[in-house]
Design an enzyme around this catalytic site. Structure first.
Site, PDB file in Angstrom:
ATOM      1  N   GLU A 204       0.864  -1.323  -0.311  1.00 52.42           N
ATOM      2  CA  GLU A 204       0.197  -0.353   0.251  1.00 52.42           C
ATOM      3  C   GLU A 204       0.619   1.363  -0.306  1.00 52.42           C
ATOM      4  OE1 GLU A 204      -3.257  -0.485   3.068  1.00 52.42           O
ATOM      5  OE2 GLU A 204      -3.587  -2.200   1.852  1.00 52.42           O
ATOM      6  N   LYS A 337     -16.244  -1.182   2.182  1.00 55.55           N
ATOM      7  CA  LYS A 337     -14.927  -1.628   0.461  1.00 55.55           C
ATOM      8  C   LYS A 337     -15.964  -1.317   0.196  1.00 55.55           C
ATOM      9  CE  LYS A 337     -11.083  -2.897   3.416  1.00 55.55           C
ATOM     10  NZ  LYS A 337     -10.348  -3.901   3.954  1.00 55.55           N
TER      11      LYS A 337
END
EC number: 4.2.1.11
Length: 422
Positions: A204, A337
């Site tokens: 990430e 999400k």
């Protein structure tokens, strides 16, 4: 002329980890194109909607040709000729077509790709930005959380906690906040290099140094914030995502954390001491396993008035599971999400539920991302309040932050800016 869906075409592309994923094009009868790419997670909740993979030898079994075929076949046949402007109707048509509770027949990656691409095509047809199409006139730029140190399954760093995040709680604009984080990011890199630690980045975009413990990582963040000229807690706050399901032993009902076996009660004491020692720590996500509802509820009772407690794996953006959590007093915020639930409509429903129950919402990327910036527009449209989408490195992460800069520029100085805790 009535605009309808003329064609839907999916293809297999690759995400930021080199794994296959689904990209969908929706073409309307007025010639408009909407395109969307689906992300994929590394630490996933057991009750997430099912990402359909091919299995077999090709691409380590991770191919998505079955999901692609489902889009180009069944889903296209069901949606062709439909108006693209009724998102809920089209999403529910796909849910019914799939016929399972977890979208395992057609694949959540197939359904979500179409769901996102339809909304983008509709926005393009109306000649308005996606955030405006989804959110109307009442819009807000979210509080961004940046994952600057990666641990857990996102990196080979030896730290059990998966994410260490920083957020600019004092900022004049989105750009101002972003510049503060960029300064800290580069300061942190220098601090790590000076200590002889790794400055390679994880999935990430955060650094993955072998710092040895959670406390060392937080102390290093304090050092970076102060060295960059900011005050921890006052200008820049810290959040963590232990992703504790990853180190929970289901059989023994203990947490294998930093070389210890901790009960739920002992882990809660650890978190309480951590927050007391580091007051800039204002948010903990998935502090307890998705299988330890009692532990999560106990943490909420003990810490819920002091800090934000975010439910991710425990809720998996599923409105039905989330309702159960609200009843049991689990967490005080929910992570959203899109690919956990599989349609834009159901994600919006989860946000609506959160609002009614007094829960905060945080939109999230996945560790396997693409350069699609859909979630940036979605966060602005939904008044989500918060977003996390990686660090200030790796273009699939930074693209989302750059999209916020474009949106801020388009909306002008009068655009609302979410604050923490809001």
């Amino acid at each position: 002329m009535t605009v309808t869906i003329e064609n839907i075409h999916a293809r297999e592309i690759f995400d930021s980890r080199g794994n296959p994923t689904v990209e969908v094009d929706v073409r309307l009868t007025d010639g408009t194109l909407g395109r969307a790419a689906v992300p994929s997670g590394a630490s996933t909740g057991d009750r997430e909607a099912v990402e359909l993979r091919d299995g077999g030898d090709r691409l380590q079994g991770k191919g998505v040709s079955k999901a692609v075929a489902n889009v180009n076949g069944e889903i296209y046949e069901a949606l062709k000729g439909q108006s693209p402007f009724n998102q809920a109707k089209l999403d529910h048509l796909m849910i019914e077509l799939d016929g399972t509770k977890n979208k395992s027949r057609l694949g959540a990656n197939a359904i979500l790709g179409v769901s996102m691409a339809i909304s983008r095509a509709a926005a393009n047809s109306e000649k308005i930005p996606l955030y405006r199409y989804l959110g109307g006139v009442d819009l807000e730029l979210p509080q961004p959380f940046f994952n600057v140190i990666n641990g857990g399954v996102h990196a080979d760093s030896g730290i059990d906690v998966q994410e260490f995040l920083i957020t600019p709680v004092k900022r004049e604009s989105f750009r101002d906040g972003l510049e503060k984080i960029a300064n800290i990011y580069h300061t942190l890199k220098k601090i790590l290099a000076d200590k002889g630690l790794e400055t390679a980045v994880g999935d990430e975009g955060g650094f993955a140094p072998k710092l040895g413990s959670t406390e060392n990582a937080i102390a290093t963040l304090y050092q970076a914030i102060e060295s960059a000229g900011y005050v921890p807690g006052e200008e820049i706050a810290i959040a963590i995502d232990p992703a504790s399901s990853e180190f929970y032993d289901d059989k023994e009902k203990v947490y294998r954390f930093e070389g210890q076996k901790l009960t739920s009660k002992e882990l809660l004491t650890y978190y309480e001491n951590l927050v007391e020692k580091y007051p800039a720590l204002i948010s903990i996500e998935d502090g307890f396993s998705e299988h330890d509802w009692e532990g999560f509820a106990a943490q909420t009772k003990a810490q819920g008035q002091k800090i934000q407690l975010v439910g991710d794996d425990i809720f998996v953006t599923n409105p039905e599971i989330f309702k159960e959590g609200i009843k049991k007093g689990v967490a005080n915020a929910i992570l959203i999400k899109l690919n956990q639930i599989g349609t834009v409509t159901e994600a919006i429903e989860a946000i609506s539920l959160a609002r009614k129950a007094g829960y905060k919402t945080m939109i999230s990327h996945r560790s396997g991302e693409t350069v699609d910036s859909y979630i940036a527009d979605f966060a602005v449209a939904m008044h989500a309040g918060q977003i996390k989408t990686g660090s200030m490195a790796r273009s699939e992460r930074v693209e989302k932050y750059n999209q916020f800069l474009r949106i801020e520029e388009e909306l002008g100085k009068d655009v609302a800016l979410a604050s923490f805790p809001g």
